[in-house]
Enzyme design. Structure first.
Site, PDB file in Angstrom:
ATOM      1  N   HIS A  54      -9.081   4.174  -1.165  1.00 27.31           N
ATOM      2  CA  HIS A  54      -7.724   3.601  -1.032  1.00 27.31           C
ATOM      3  C   HIS A  54      -7.425   2.642  -2.185  1.00 27.31           C
ATOM      4  O   HIS A  54      -7.363   1.426  -1.981  1.00 27.31           O
ATOM      5  CB  HIS A  54      -7.619   2.927   0.339  1.00 27.31           C
ATOM      6  CG  HIS A  54      -6.277   2.375   0.680  1.00 27.31           C
ATOM      7  ND1 HIS A  54      -5.096   2.882   0.163  1.00 27.31           N
ATOM      8  CD2 HIS A  54      -5.912   1.351   1.513  1.00 27.31           C
ATOM      9  CE1 HIS A  54      -4.071   2.189   0.652  1.00 27.31           C
ATOM     10  NE2 HIS A  54      -4.543   1.250   1.474  1.00 27.31           N
ATOM     11  N   CYS A  81       0.825  -1.223   0.000  1.00 27.06           N
ATOM     12  CA  CYS A  81       0.000   0.000   0.000  1.00 27.06           C
ATOM     13  C   CYS A  81       0.853   1.265   0.000  1.00 27.06           C
ATOM     14  O   CYS A  81       0.321   2.374  -0.094  1.00 27.06           O
ATOM     15  CB  CYS A  81      -0.925   0.010   1.207  1.00 27.06           C
ATOM     16  SG  CYS A  81      -1.924  -1.473   1.328  1.00 27.06           S
ATOM     17  N   CYS A 109     -13.037   1.005   8.347  1.00 26.61           N
ATOM     18  CA  CYS A 109     -12.161   0.485   7.291  1.00 26.61           C
ATOM     19  C   CYS A 109     -12.089   1.433   6.105  1.00 26.61           C
ATOM     20  O   CYS A 109     -13.098   2.046   5.736  1.00 26.61           O
ATOM     21  CB  CYS A 109     -12.686  -0.842   6.750  1.00 26.61           C
ATOM     22  SG  CYS A 109     -12.980  -2.100   8.002  1.00 26.61           S
ATOM     23  N   SER A 110     -10.929   1.500   5.466  1.00 29.49           N
ATOM     24  CA  SER A 110     -10.851   2.161   4.161  1.00 29.49           C
ATOM     25  C   SER A 110     -11.583   1.256   3.172  1.00 29.49           C
ATOM     26  O   SER A 110     -11.659   0.043   3.375  1.00 29.49           O
ATOM     27  CB  SER A 110      -9.393   2.346   3.749  1.00 29.49           C
ATOM     28  OG  SER A 110      -8.730   1.100   3.719  1.00 29.49           O
TER      29      SER A 110
HETATM   30  N1  COA Z   1     -16.451   2.809   4.184  1.00 26.61           N
HETATM   31  C1  COA Z   1     -17.685   3.325   3.964  1.00 26.61           C
HETATM   32  N2  COA Z   1     -18.644   2.675   3.250  1.00 26.61           N
HETATM   33  C2  COA Z   1     -18.305   1.487   2.734  1.00 26.61           C
HETATM   34  C3  COA Z   1     -17.042   0.901   2.909  1.00 26.61           C
HETATM   35  C4  COA Z   1     -16.104   1.604   3.662  1.00 26.61           C
HETATM   36  N3  COA Z   1     -14.893   1.097   3.888  1.00 26.61           N
HETATM   37  N4  COA Z   1     -16.998  -0.285   2.271  1.00 26.61           N
HETATM   38  C5  COA Z   1     -18.224  -0.449   1.700  1.00 26.61           C
HETATM   39  N5  COA Z   1     -19.001   0.614   1.974  1.00 26.61           N
HETATM   40  C6  COA Z   1     -20.403   0.795   1.619  1.00 26.61           C
HETATM   41  C7  COA Z   1     -20.711   0.429   0.182  1.00 26.61           C
HETATM   42  O1  COA Z   1     -20.708   1.574  -0.662  1.00 26.61           O
HETATM   43  C8  COA Z   1     -22.089  -0.166   0.286  1.00 26.61           C
HETATM   44  O2  COA Z   1     -23.042   0.901   0.380  1.00 26.61           O
HETATM   45  P1  COA Z   1     -24.468   0.794  -0.346  1.00 26.61           P
HETATM   46  O3  COA Z   1     -25.146  -0.400   0.299  1.00 26.61           O
HETATM   47  O4  COA Z   1     -25.108   2.099  -0.029  1.00 26.61           O
HETATM   48  O5  COA Z   1     -24.161   0.584  -1.781  1.00 26.61           O
HETATM   49  C9  COA Z   1     -22.091  -0.857   1.635  1.00 26.61           C
HETATM   50  O6  COA Z   1     -21.110  -0.163   2.415  1.00 26.61           O
HETATM   51  C10 COA Z   1     -21.746  -2.330   1.553  1.00 26.61           C
HETATM   52  O7  COA Z   1     -20.676  -2.453   0.662  1.00 26.61           O
HETATM   53  P2  COA Z   1     -20.005  -3.829   0.270  1.00 26.61           P
HETATM   54  O8  COA Z   1     -19.250  -3.597  -0.995  1.00 26.61           O
HETATM   55  O9  COA Z   1     -21.002  -4.937   0.335  1.00 26.61           O
HETATM   56  O10 COA Z   1     -18.980  -3.994   1.459  1.00 26.61           O
HETATM   57  P3  COA Z   1     -18.095  -5.255   1.720  1.00 26.61           P
HETATM   58  O11 COA Z   1     -18.642  -5.915   2.924  1.00 26.61           O
HETATM   59  O12 COA Z   1     -17.894  -6.046   0.493  1.00 26.61           O
HETATM   60  O13 COA Z   1     -16.682  -4.568   2.073  1.00 26.61           O
HETATM   61  C11 COA Z   1     -15.095  -4.000   3.718  1.00 26.61           C
HETATM   62  C12 COA Z   1     -16.543  -3.824   3.221  1.00 26.61           C
HETATM   63  C13 COA Z   1     -14.905  -3.102   4.929  1.00 26.61           C
HETATM   64  C14 COA Z   1     -14.853  -5.450   4.122  1.00 26.61           C
HETATM   65  C15 COA Z   1     -14.116  -3.580   2.571  1.00 26.61           C
HETATM   66  O14 COA Z   1     -14.339  -2.233   2.246  1.00 26.61           O
HETATM   67  C16 COA Z   1     -12.677  -3.812   2.942  1.00 26.61           C
HETATM   68  O15 COA Z   1     -12.168  -4.925   2.855  1.00 26.61           O
HETATM   69  N6  COA Z   1     -11.946  -2.759   3.357  1.00 26.61           N
HETATM   70  C17 COA Z   1     -10.571  -2.875   3.765  1.00 26.61           C
HETATM   71  C18 COA Z   1      -9.654  -2.756   2.576  1.00 26.61           C
HETATM   72  C19 COA Z   1      -8.235  -3.033   2.971  1.00 26.61           C
HETATM   73  O16 COA Z   1      -7.950  -3.953   3.737  1.00 26.61           O
HETATM   74  N7  COA Z   1      -7.280  -2.260   2.439  1.00 26.61           N
HETATM   75  C20 COA Z   1      -5.881  -2.444   2.697  1.00 26.61           C
HETATM   76  C21 COA Z   1      -5.540  -1.938   4.012  1.00 26.61           C
HETATM   77  S1  COA Z   1      -3.966  -2.482   4.611  1.00 26.61           S
END
Ligand code: COA
Length: 382
Positions: free
Chosen positions: A330, A83, A204-205
């Protein structure tokens, strides 16, 4: 070493960019940066990308991007530090100019994460496969362990973690390039879906597509193109153990403090001289620990600081005026360059509604994995 300046920027909006491919978004950001800087040539290109092979099946990114930019035969190199790949690309461009090898270099970053790959699994390749991933842990889990340890050791509260998300979404609501421009309340964060206890969805990002590019130039040559070059006064990098369990403490990020010490020394300044910073808030707990490691707050006091508004836009040391990774998005390889873009916009007084008062010196901290690599740059308006 020659003095180096940033003289132009360009980025795509961050988010789900389903109508554009990896190369489309990089070319868009790079052309914007070239146009913005008005340079007459580019000597070389560095592109940061963490995992274009896993995300969209495309490697050899340096060659792909120079080709589609129509810039052959200039040298183009892909740089990877998970990252922190964007920060690493910027550092290589800085070093190439500082050494006198080149005059004008484009540093960019790109990632296309929403095209169907298993994102969590792909991102986890930046953790330790043999000890961590094999046993079922991925990044939300690793940062959750850091959060639990910080709460246990220093009394950091769930509300303090949430306050990071509230602040960053507020800042991101003022950033036209941010993925999530909606504000969130403390209650919404606290009630959002559990991801890895104690971290919830709004800690979470997100998963993002996006590209960002900047033009670096020797300070001597910069005067030909702009009256407002932004000087790079420090570039520093450090490493830490790849696994969390090998560290003396779960609540310290030694690569961050080691890079910070080097950066402050090179710039000849102290943490108190920094007017604002972009910190790698891949999870809310990360921002809290990072602000401690950068020396902005005493160890263990980062949570209280955000709760008291000290890191807000009008606080003592504004953190993540861009919205941070949390709200801006991100796209991993692009993040480090987008942080530099925020510094540039703030230092040239062009950050609009999220402008930090008296922004003269800004710091960008970009981190790989659970902190095994860290790259810090400090920029100054001269
Ligand atoms: N912040 C705010 N909103 C978020 C979000 C976040 N991080 N992630 C998803 N959303 C929203 C989506 O837009 C969606 O909204 P909607 O229902 O109005 O369309 C809803 O939340 C559900 O989204 P979805 O895509 O089903 O979420 P998910 O469960 O597949 O993923 C996380 C959510 C947190 C697991 C994912 O964003 C993630 O893995 N983040 C971490 C990424 C990471 O690890 N990066 C590297 C760091 S070292």
């Amino acid at each position: 070493m020659k003095d180096v300046a940033v003289i132009g920027i360009g980025m795509t909006k961050f988010g789900e960019l389903w109508n554009q491919s990896l190369r489309d978004i990089f070319v868009e950001a790079a052309l914007k940066a070239i146009e913005n800087s008005k340079v007459d040539h580019i000597d070389s290109i560095y592109v940061g990308t963490m995992s274009s092979g896993l995300f969209v099946g495309q490697e050899h990114i340096g060659a792909v991007m120079t080709d589609y930019l129509g810039m052959n035969p200039i040298p183009a190199t892909r740089v990877e530090s998970a990252c922190a790949s964007g920060g690493a690309a910027f550092r290589q461009a800085y070093l190439e100019i500082a050494s006198g090898q080149s005059e004008i270099v484009l540093a960019g970053g790109v990632e296309k994460m929403t095209d169907g790959a298993d994102v969590t699994e792909s991102l986890a390749t930046a953790a330790d496969q043999e000890y961590e991933v094999y046993n079922g842990v991925t990044f939300p889990g690793l940062y959750a362990m850091i959060a639990r340890a910080h709460m246990h050791q220093f009394g950091t509260t769930r509300e303090q973690l949430a306050a990071v998300a509230v602040k960053n979404h507020k800042n991101g609501s003022m950033n036209p390039n941010a993925q999530f421009r909606s504000q969130v309340s403390l209650e919404q964060v606290m009630k959002s879906t559990m991801v890895a206890d104690p971290l919830r969805l709004l800690d979470c990002s997100p998963v993002s597509d996006g590209a960002a590019a900047v033009i670096l130039c020797s300070m001597d040559a910069a005067k030909k193109f702009t009256n407002n070059p932004i000087k790079v006064i420090a570039s520093a990098q450090a490493s830490d153990t790849i696994t969390l369990h090998s560290r003396e403490s779960l609540t310290t990020l030694k690569a961050v403090s080691a890079a910070a010490v080097k950066a402050y020394k090179q710039a000849g300044i102290k943490p108190a001289d920094i007017n604002f910073a972009e910190a790698h808030d891949c999870f809310t707990i990360a921002e809290i620990v990072i602000t401690e490691e950068l020396g902005f707050f005493e160890k263990g006091k980062g949570g209280a600081a955000v709760e008291q508004g000290l890191t807000s836009l009008n606080g003592k040391i504004p953190i993540n005026s861009s919205g941070g990774l949390k709200s801006k998005g991100h796209p991993v390889g692009a993040t480090g360059i987008a942080q530099i873009i925020e510094l540039y916009e703030q230092l040239t007084g062009k950050a609009g509604d999220r402008q930090v008062n008296n922004a003269r010196i800004g710091l960008a901290q970009n981190m790989g994995g659970s902190g095994a690599s860290c790259i810090i740059h400090i920029l100054e308006a001269i």
